[in-house]
Design a protein around this motif. Sequence first.
Motif, PDB file in Angstrom:
ATOM      1  N   VAL A   1       0.593  -1.115   0.050  1.00 33.17           N
ATOM      2  CA  VAL A   1      -0.079  -0.046  -0.051  1.00 33.17           C
ATOM      3  C   VAL A   1       0.982   1.368  -0.135  1.00 33.17           C
ATOM      4  N   THR A   2       0.689   2.113  -0.977  1.00 31.82           N
ATOM      5  CA  THR A   2       1.653   3.110  -1.172  1.00 31.82           C
ATOM      6  C   THR A   2       0.867   4.488  -0.656  1.00 31.82           C
ATOM      7  N   ASP A   3      -0.444   4.394  -0.807  1.00 31.93           N
ATOM      8  CA  ASP A   3      -1.215   5.477  -0.270  1.00 31.93           C
ATOM      9  C   ASP A   3      -1.521   5.493   1.136  1.00 31.93           C
ATOM     10  N   SER A   4      -1.009   6.612   1.920  1.00 34.17           N
ATOM     11  CA  SER A   4      -0.962   6.606   3.422  1.00 34.17           C
ATOM     12  C   SER A   4      -2.470   6.820   3.848  1.00 34.17           C
TER      13      SER A   4
END
Length: 55
Positions: free
Chosen positions: A48-51
Amino acid sequence: MKKTMPASILVPWYKVGMVWVMIGLPFAVVIASTVTFVIAHENAPLIVTDSTETD
């Protein structure tokens, strides 16, 4: 009199069992590590790159 085999009889390398062990074990390790890499690569977890969190 008993006939004995001379100690200097040469056997071809491919007829010596220890040679096949010395060739086979590293080959088996290469195959096993390749299979392990393929399994790990095919089943890699999603990153997962979106925080931001979605509720």
